[in-house]
Scaffold this motif. Sequence first.
Motif, PDB file in Angstrom:
ATOM      1  N   ASP A  20      46.056   0.371 -29.152  1.00 14.03           N
ATOM      2  CA  ASP A  20      44.928   0.597 -30.050  1.00 14.03           C
ATOM      3  C   ASP A  20      45.046   1.920 -30.805  1.00 14.03           C
ATOM      4  OD1 ASP A  20      44.319   1.970 -27.534  1.00 14.03           O
ATOM      5  OD2 ASP A  20      42.344   2.356 -28.395  1.00 14.03           O
ATOM      6  N   VAL A  21      46.053   2.753 -30.444  1.00 15.75           N
ATOM      7  CA  VAL A  21      46.272   4.016 -31.140  1.00 15.75           C
ATOM      8  C   VAL A  21      47.725   4.078 -31.608  1.00 15.75           C
ATOM      9  CG1 VAL A  21      46.291   6.534 -30.977  1.00 15.75           C
ATOM     10  CG2 VAL A  21      44.505   5.222 -29.809  1.00 15.75           C
ATOM     11  N   VAL A  22      47.920   4.157 -32.916  1.00 12.04           N
ATOM     12  CA  VAL A  22      49.241   4.324 -33.505  1.00 12.04           C
ATOM     13  C   VAL A  22      49.463   5.813 -33.724  1.00 12.04           C
ATOM     14  CG1 VAL A  22      50.732   3.801 -35.476  1.00 12.04           C
ATOM     15  CG2 VAL A  22      49.107   2.084 -34.640  1.00 12.04           C
ATOM     16  N   SER A  23      50.478   6.369 -33.090  1.00 12.99           N
ATOM     17  CA  SER A  23      50.704   7.813 -33.176  1.00 12.99           C
ATOM     18  C   SER A  23      51.228   8.249 -34.529  1.00 12.99           C
ATOM     19  CB  SER A  23      51.697   8.249 -32.094  1.00 12.99           C
ATOM     20  OG  SER A  23      52.999   7.739 -32.371  1.00 12.99           O
ATOM     21  N   GLY A  24      51.930   7.348 -35.217  1.00 18.81           N
ATOM     22  CA  GLY A  24      52.535   7.716 -36.486  1.00 18.81           C
ATOM     23  C   GLY A  24      53.766   8.587 -36.332  1.00 18.81           C
ATOM     24  N   PRO A  54      55.078  17.542 -36.146  1.00 15.15           N
ATOM     25  CA  PRO A  54      54.511  17.239 -34.826  1.00 15.15           C
ATOM     26  C   PRO A  54      53.009  17.484 -34.775  1.00 15.15           C
ATOM     27  CG  PRO A  54      55.772  19.275 -34.777  1.00 15.15           C
ATOM     28  CD  PRO A  54      56.053  18.644 -36.091  1.00 15.15           C
ATOM     29  N   GLY A  55      52.535  18.432 -35.548  1.00 18.00           N
ATOM     30  CA  GLY A  55      51.100  18.686 -35.582  1.00 18.00           C
ATOM     31  C   GLY A  55      50.321  17.515 -36.135  1.00 18.00           C
ATOM     32  N   ALA A  56      50.860  16.881 -37.171  1.00 21.29           N
ATOM     33  CA  ALA A  56      50.189  15.723 -37.760  1.00 21.29           C
ATOM     34  C   ALA A  56      50.153  14.557 -36.782  1.00 21.29           C
ATOM     35  CB  ALA A  56      50.886  15.315 -39.055  1.00 21.29           C
ATOM     36  N   VAL A  57      51.261  14.348 -36.044  1.00 23.23           N
ATOM     37  CA  VAL A  57      51.294  13.283 -35.043  1.00 23.23           C
ATOM     38  C   VAL A  57      50.275  13.555 -33.950  1.00 23.23           C
ATOM     39  CG1 VAL A  57      52.701  12.156 -33.275  1.00 23.23           C
ATOM     40  CG2 VAL A  57      53.700  12.701 -35.507  1.00 23.23           C
ATOM     41  N   ALA A  58      50.244  14.798 -33.458  1.00 20.11           N
ATOM     42  CA  ALA A  58      49.290  15.159 -32.407  1.00 20.11           C
ATOM     43  C   ALA A  58      47.859  14.957 -32.879  1.00 20.11           C
ATOM     44  CB  ALA A  58      49.516  16.598 -31.967  1.00 20.11           C
ATOM     45  N   GLU A  59      47.564  15.388 -34.092  1.00 18.89           N
ATOM     46  CA  GLU A  59      46.203  15.253 -34.611  1.00 18.89           C
ATOM     47  C   GLU A  59      45.808  13.790 -34.756  1.00 18.89           C
ATOM     48  OE1 GLU A  59      42.481  15.827 -35.661  1.00 18.89           O
ATOM     49  OE2 GLU A  59      43.849  17.377 -34.896  1.00 18.89           O
ATOM     50  N   GLU A  60      46.758  12.950 -35.169  1.00 11.78           N
ATOM     51  CA  GLU A  60      46.465  11.524 -35.307  1.00 11.78           C
ATOM     52  C   GLU A  60      46.079  10.921 -33.955  1.00 11.78           C
ATOM     53  OE1 GLU A  60      46.061   7.838 -37.295  1.00 11.78           O
ATOM     54  OE2 GLU A  60      46.151   9.921 -38.001  1.00 11.78           O
ATOM     55  N   VAL A  61      46.822  11.263 -32.925  1.00  6.86           N
ATOM     56  CA  VAL A  61      46.526  10.737 -31.590  1.00  6.86           C
ATOM     57  C   VAL A  61      45.198  11.296 -31.084  1.00  6.86           C
ATOM     58  CG1 VAL A  61      47.272  10.700 -29.173  1.00  6.86           C
ATOM     59  CG2 VAL A  61      48.949  10.352 -31.016  1.00  6.86           C
ATOM     60  N   LEU A  62      45.025  12.594 -31.186  1.00  8.67           N
ATOM     61  CA  LEU A  62      43.819  13.229 -30.650  1.00  8.67           C
ATOM     62  C   LEU A  62      42.555  12.747 -31.360  1.00  8.67           C
ATOM     63  CD1 LEU A  62      45.180  16.867 -30.214  1.00  8.67           C
ATOM     64  CD2 LEU A  62      44.748  15.180 -28.416  1.00  8.67           C
ATOM     65  N   SER A  63      42.679  12.362 -32.623  1.00 10.59           N
ATOM     66  CA  SER A  63      41.503  11.903 -33.370  1.00 10.59           C
ATOM     67  C   SER A  63      41.151  10.449 -33.072  1.00 10.59           C
ATOM     68  CB  SER A  63      41.736  12.073 -34.874  1.00 10.59           C
ATOM     69  OG  SER A  63      42.762  11.200 -35.335  1.00 10.59           O
ATOM     70  N   LYS A  64      42.101   9.695 -32.501  1.00 10.16           N
ATOM     71  CA  LYS A  64      41.875   8.256 -32.290  1.00 10.16           C
ATOM     72  C   LYS A  64      41.678   7.868 -30.827  1.00 10.16           C
ATOM     73  CE  LYS A  64      42.396   7.266 -36.672  1.00 10.16           C
ATOM     74  NZ  LYS A  64      43.658   6.735 -37.163  1.00 10.16           N
ATOM     75  N   VAL A  65      42.132   8.690 -29.898  1.00 16.50           N
ATOM     76  CA  VAL A  65      42.063   8.311 -28.479  1.00 16.50           C
ATOM     77  C   VAL A  65      40.621   8.241 -28.005  1.00 16.50           C
ATOM     78  CG1 VAL A  65      42.444   9.212 -26.143  1.00 16.50           C
ATOM     79  CG2 VAL A  65      44.350   9.051 -27.732  1.00 16.50           C
ATOM     80  N   LYS A  66      40.340   7.221 -27.189  1.00 20.30           N
ATOM     81  CA  LYS A  66      39.065   7.094 -26.502  1.00 20.30           C
ATOM     82  C   LYS A  66      39.368   6.582 -25.099  1.00 20.30           C
ATOM     83  CE  LYS A  66      38.525   2.800 -29.094  1.00 20.30           C
ATOM     84  NZ  LYS A  66      37.722   2.140 -30.143  1.00 20.30           N
ATOM     85  N   PRO A  67      38.416   6.643 -24.187  1.00 25.73           N
ATOM     86  CA  PRO A  67      38.703   6.185 -22.823  1.00 25.73           C
ATOM     87  C   PRO A  67      39.266   4.766 -22.797  1.00 25.73           C
ATOM     88  CG  PRO A  67      36.642   7.386 -22.852  1.00 25.73           C
ATOM     89  CD  PRO A  67      37.065   7.236 -24.299  1.00 25.73           C
TER      90      PRO A  67
END
Length: 295
Positions: free
Chosen positions: A215-219, A226-239
């Motif tokens: 449900d989360v595409v890291s890109g 690497p900052g953009a990838v991290a931000e993409e994951v951190l903005s989309k992750v949920k429990p």
Amino acid sequence: MRGYGLRSPERDRGDASDHPYGCGTAFCSSPPQRNIFDGRSPPATAEPPTLSPGRAGLAPVFERSTAPAGSTGKTVALTFDADMTADQGPRAARGERFDNPPLIASLRRLEVPSTVFMTGRWVEEYPDQARSIGGDPLFEVANHSYSHHAFASPCYGLPEVRKEQMAFEVERAFAAFRAAGVRNVVPYFRFPGGCYDDRALRALAPARVTAVQWDVVSGDAFAESPGAVAEEVLSKVKPGSLVVMHCTRSAAPVTDEAVRRIVPALRGRGYRFVKVSELIAMSARHADTGGGSQQ
């Protein structure tokens, strides 16, 4: 609607020749393993959970856990695709790297339980690394096909697998795992490119695998920041999220650094990292209590 429901171990149990991933009981039972589940380690002899067949007998698909965070804590699964297509051997021979040892080293240092989806061709190219990953209880190894060709088209320009060859693609990858001596293999399959349709799910039903999406595409594929990838994951992750990333330096050169940013940030938010098998098990337990089902 596809109910979660665990397969019956008694129904699925058999000798090694019965199982497409090469084992009968307790999936090649191994000695007790070190605790890498933050105090919630399941029994070492537990069989990898799988979902019951979907509608009309199609192979089941798992995308994320629907179990509420209040019952399981905030969990997230990081998954890594070790991609290598059947025709990339010459490129590897010329020095192109389809592996990523620094990423695996970071996951070990950070103690992040993870699921690595390997193609059979990747395992043939990097058998020592495949054995090392599979021999570490921090990880579990899943199937990403043999050739990394598409099971439905269009799919990012990948060549398409014929319907009559689809189950063989899965079986051939499991055979490559066995030939390389890879342990901790689980009966999960990820479609190359994430591309599939009912025809593909019907073709895979005899292989008795659970298809695992996300449900989360890291890109991270071909990313430069690497900052953009991290931000993409951190903005989309949920429990309960399931994140797709890559374990291939050639195609995902910044994944290691991104993971080193993602892991402490999510732990700071109270997340616990789990393998796909634990995420599926939690979802199944939740469904068994009347809490939900997988679409």
